[in-house]
Scaffold this active site. Structure first.
Site, PDB file in Angstrom:
ATOM      1  N   GLN A  74       6.725   7.425   1.290  1.00  0.00           N
ATOM      2  CA  GLN A  74       7.456   6.164   1.488  1.00  0.00           C
ATOM      3  C   GLN A  74       6.568   5.019   1.999  1.00  0.00           C
ATOM      4  O   GLN A  74       7.075   3.993   2.465  1.00  0.00           O
ATOM      5  CB  GLN A  74       8.619   6.351   2.474  1.00  0.00           C
ATOM      6  CG  GLN A  74       9.537   7.506   2.169  1.00  0.00           C
ATOM      7  CD  GLN A  74      10.396   7.269   0.954  1.00  0.00           C
ATOM      8  OE1 GLN A  74      10.637   6.138   0.569  1.00  0.00           O
ATOM      9  NE2 GLN A  74      10.857   8.338   0.328  1.00  0.00           N
ATOM     10  N   THR A  75       5.232   5.174   1.933  1.00  0.00           N
ATOM     11  CA  THR A  75       4.334   4.151   2.471  1.00  0.00           C
ATOM     12  C   THR A  75       3.160   3.953   1.522  1.00  0.00           C
ATOM     13  O   THR A  75       2.657   4.921   0.949  1.00  0.00           O
ATOM     14  CB  THR A  75       3.801   4.571   3.861  1.00  0.00           C
ATOM     15  OG1 THR A  75       4.893   5.009   4.682  1.00  0.00           O
ATOM     16  CG2 THR A  75       3.106   3.411   4.556  1.00  0.00           C
TER      17      THR A  75
ATOM     18  N   TRP B 194      -9.084  10.207   3.266  1.00  0.00           N
ATOM     19  CA  TRP B 194      -8.623  11.592   3.164  1.00  0.00           C
ATOM     20  C   TRP B 194      -9.187  12.308   1.938  1.00  0.00           C
ATOM     21  O   TRP B 194      -9.014  13.507   1.784  1.00  0.00           O
ATOM     22  CB  TRP B 194      -7.096  11.656   3.160  1.00  0.00           C
ATOM     23  CG  TRP B 194      -6.444  10.695   2.205  1.00  0.00           C
ATOM     24  CD1 TRP B 194      -6.195  10.888   0.891  1.00  0.00           C
ATOM     25  CD2 TRP B 194      -5.968   9.382   2.520  1.00  0.00           C
ATOM     26  NE1 TRP B 194      -5.593   9.785   0.345  1.00  0.00           N
ATOM     27  CE2 TRP B 194      -5.433   8.838   1.321  1.00  0.00           C
ATOM     28  CE3 TRP B 194      -5.923   8.623   3.691  1.00  0.00           C
ATOM     29  CZ2 TRP B 194      -4.870   7.563   1.267  1.00  0.00           C
ATOM     30  CZ3 TRP B 194      -5.375   7.346   3.632  1.00  0.00           C
ATOM     31  CH2 TRP B 194      -4.852   6.834   2.431  1.00  0.00           C
ATOM     32  N   ARG B 195      -9.851  11.559   1.074  1.00  0.00           N
ATOM     33  CA  ARG B 195     -10.510  12.193  -0.073  1.00  0.00           C
ATOM     34  C   ARG B 195     -11.957  12.568   0.229  1.00  0.00           C
ATOM     35  O   ARG B 195     -12.675  13.045  -0.646  1.00  0.00           O
ATOM     36  CB  ARG B 195     -10.441  11.273  -1.294  1.00  0.00           C
ATOM     37  CG  ARG B 195      -9.057  11.257  -1.931  1.00  0.00           C
ATOM     38  CD  ARG B 195      -9.011  10.457  -3.199  1.00  0.00           C
ATOM     39  NE  ARG B 195      -7.732  10.681  -3.878  1.00  0.00           N
ATOM     40  CZ  ARG B 195      -7.307   9.969  -4.914  1.00  0.00           C
ATOM     41  NH1 ARG B 195      -8.066   8.987  -5.391  1.00  0.00           N
ATOM     42  NH2 ARG B 195      -6.145  10.239  -5.475  1.00  0.00           N
TER      43      ARG B 195
ATOM     44  N   LEU C  65       4.827   2.598  11.020  1.00  0.00           N
ATOM     45  CA  LEU C  65       4.832   3.323   9.745  1.00  0.00           C
ATOM     46  C   LEU C  65       6.249   3.602   9.254  1.00  0.00           C
ATOM     47  O   LEU C  65       6.473   3.817   8.071  1.00  0.00           O
ATOM     48  CB  LEU C  65       4.087   4.664   9.881  1.00  0.00           C
ATOM     49  CG  LEU C  65       2.624   4.704   9.459  1.00  0.00           C
ATOM     50  CD1 LEU C  65       2.065   6.102   9.645  1.00  0.00           C
ATOM     51  CD2 LEU C  65       2.434   4.257   8.017  1.00  0.00           C
TER      52      LEU C  65
ATOM     53  N   GLU D  70      -0.845  13.141   3.529  1.00  0.00           N
ATOM     54  CA  GLU D  70       0.272  13.263   2.588  1.00  0.00           C
ATOM     55  C   GLU D  70       1.605  12.919   3.253  1.00  0.00           C
ATOM     56  O   GLU D  70       2.472  12.293   2.642  1.00  0.00           O
ATOM     57  CB  GLU D  70       0.326  14.677   1.997  1.00  0.00           C
ATOM     58  CG  GLU D  70      -0.797  14.986   1.019  1.00  0.00           C
ATOM     59  CD  GLU D  70      -0.752  14.138  -0.234  1.00  0.00           C
ATOM     60  OE1 GLU D  70       0.305  13.562  -0.545  1.00  0.00           O
ATOM     61  OE2 GLU D  70      -1.803  14.027  -0.905  1.00  0.00           O
TER      62      GLU D  70
ATOM     63  N   TYR E 297      10.126   5.679   9.220  1.00  0.00           N
ATOM     64  CA  TYR E 297      10.541   7.067   8.936  1.00  0.00           C
ATOM     65  C   TYR E 297       9.972   8.017   9.996  1.00  0.00           C
ATOM     66  O   TYR E 297       9.210   8.937   9.714  1.00  0.00           O
ATOM     67  CB  TYR E 297      10.082   7.483   7.537  1.00  0.00           C
ATOM     68  CG  TYR E 297      10.648   6.605   6.448  1.00  0.00           C
ATOM     69  CD1 TYR E 297      11.922   6.819   5.944  1.00  0.00           C
ATOM     70  CD2 TYR E 297       9.902   5.537   5.944  1.00  0.00           C
ATOM     71  CE1 TYR E 297      12.454   5.998   4.958  1.00  0.00           C
ATOM     72  CE2 TYR E 297      10.422   4.705   4.959  1.00  0.00           C
ATOM     73  CZ  TYR E 297      11.697   4.939   4.473  1.00  0.00           C
ATOM     74  OH  TYR E 297      12.215   4.122   3.497  1.00  0.00           O
TER      75      TYR E 297
ATOM     76  N   CYS F  32      -0.687   4.161 -15.783  1.00  0.00           N
ATOM     77  CA  CYS F  32       0.627   4.540 -16.327  1.00  0.00           C
ATOM     78  C   CYS F  32       1.705   4.105 -15.341  1.00  0.00           C
ATOM     79  O   CYS F  32       2.434   4.909 -14.776  1.00  0.00           O
ATOM     80  CB  CYS F  32       0.682   6.048 -16.589  1.00  0.00           C
ATOM     81  SG  CYS F  32       2.086   6.561 -17.607  1.00  0.00           S
TER      82      CYS F  32
ATOM     83  N   CYS G  80      -1.755   1.313 -21.789  1.00  0.00           N
ATOM     84  CA  CYS G  80      -2.068   2.432 -22.683  1.00  0.00           C
ATOM     85  C   CYS G  80      -3.454   2.309 -23.315  1.00  0.00           C
ATOM     86  O   CYS G  80      -4.091   3.323 -23.626  1.00  0.00           O
ATOM     87  CB  CYS G  80      -1.011   2.538 -23.780  1.00  0.00           C
ATOM     88  SG  CYS G  80       0.665   2.808 -23.154  1.00  0.00           S
TER      89      CYS G  80
END
Length: 342
Positions: free
Chosen positions: A40-41, A22-23, A78, A35, A80, A190, A197
């Site tokens: 939740q996946t 998707w990028r 998947l 998206e 939901y 992060c 860090c």
């Protein structure tokens, strides 16, 4: 180039971003589908589903004209499933109201069913290059550490504050690279526990690191009520066929599954079934239990095999079942049952 949060993050993202299908596009429809699937996946789990979905429904028109059952079948596994129902309904709305063209303003996108501020911000920034924050859990965590915010980020007030912070950071910068940079930074560096860090591109600006609080922040305490439910789940057979029903509105809406009742005994199951279907049941055997965890509830499904002496309209062979959109919980039940009778 000025050494600041935005430039450091965008430069890092441009050189280190993760590769996802998707990028490889700025098509707002494709980005929207990705998206919604990513809610939740995990990204790794989504990739094959996304590819199959886009190959089948490469345009909004095709998605809108498909049956809900076709959409559910591609979504199977998947979880939901309300997400799938919402994208189907939204695709139909886009065809009716926007002539099949995905809307291009934050306000219009936010009005679409199943789309919240994060998804609207992601679509606007990635597809259209608009300056719109996309605040998910990763962003809440990063900004909390970056500015040493001690508020509970699970609370709306703290989330609103972080939205305004990100909104100000975006002004004059590449919103797509910045938002996706925050997503990747949160997923790879992060992280919730033990943030790295020493390799973080924005570590020089991180107030939590400067004060030694990077392993304490963010504060994220959610008040979630979780319900435990015990079901008698019936594998009801007639010859080599299985009784499966389509769920009504609510959880797992329109998906197929076995008949189950929240009862304490298989004999009470027989009573309830005969009262509802006017057919007698014979209890054959017990096959253990399967647990399935939802966000706010856990199902404990105690599996019993029953037989009926005459056919029902909702009988399916195993081959038929493989073509139906069956809930993940009940696929687990079927797999467990078949394993016990091998």
């Amino acid at each position: 180039m000025q050494n600041n949060i935005q430039n450091n993050l965008i430069s890092w993202y441009n050189h280190n971003h993760r590769q996802f299908p998707w990028r490889e596009t700025t098509n707002p429809y494709y980005i929207w589908i990705s998206e919604i699937m990513l809610q939740q996946t995990t990204t790794e789990a989504v990739i094959p589903y996304y590819k199959r979905f886009i190959q089948t429904f490469d345009t909004i028109d095709k998605l809108a004209s498909a049956s809900l059952e076709e959409v559910y079948k591609l979504w199977e596994g998947l979880g939901y499933y309300r997400r799938a129902k919402h994208i189907h309904e939204t695709a139909q709305l886009i065809c009716e109201k926007y002539d099949g063209q995905f809307p291009d303003t934050y306000e219009d996108i936010l009005k679409l069913k199943g789309i919240g501020p994060y998804t609207a911000g992601a679509i606007c920034s990635i597809a259209y290059g608009l300056s719109a924050p996309a605040i998910d859990g990763n962003v809440l965590r990063i900004i909390s550490r970056l500015y040493a915010l001690t508020e509970n980020i699970a609370l709306p007030k703290a989330q609103k504050n972080i939205f305004h912070i990100v909104n100000d950071l975006l002004i004059g910068y590449d919103a797509s690279a910045f938002n996706q940079g925050l997503m990747d930074l949160g997923a790879t560096i992060c992280r919730p526990l033990n943030p790295q860090c020493e390799i973080c591109p924005i570590a020089p600006f991180c107030k939590a690191r400067q004060s030694g609080q990077q392993k304490v922040l963010p504060i994220s305490i959610k008040n979630i009520k979780h319900k435990e439910i015990n079901y008698i789940t019936g594998i009801i057979t007639y010859q080599d066929q299985y009784v499966m029903i389509q769920n009504p509105a609510g959880l797992l809406e329109n998906l197929y599954g076995f008949i189950q009742y929240e009862l304490e005994s298989p004999y009470r199951f027989i009573e309830e079934f005969e009262k509802q279907y006017y057919i007698s049941l014979s209890l054959v055997s017990y096959h253990g239990q399967v647990k399935h965890v939802f966000t706010h509830r856990t199902w404990h499904m105690h599996i019993y095999h029953f037989t009926i002496s005459k056919p029902l309209s909702s009988l399916y062979s195993l081959n038929d079942i493989s073509q139906l959109p069956v809930s993940t919980a009940h696929l687990k039940v079927l797999k467990h049952y078949l394993k016990t009778i091998e």
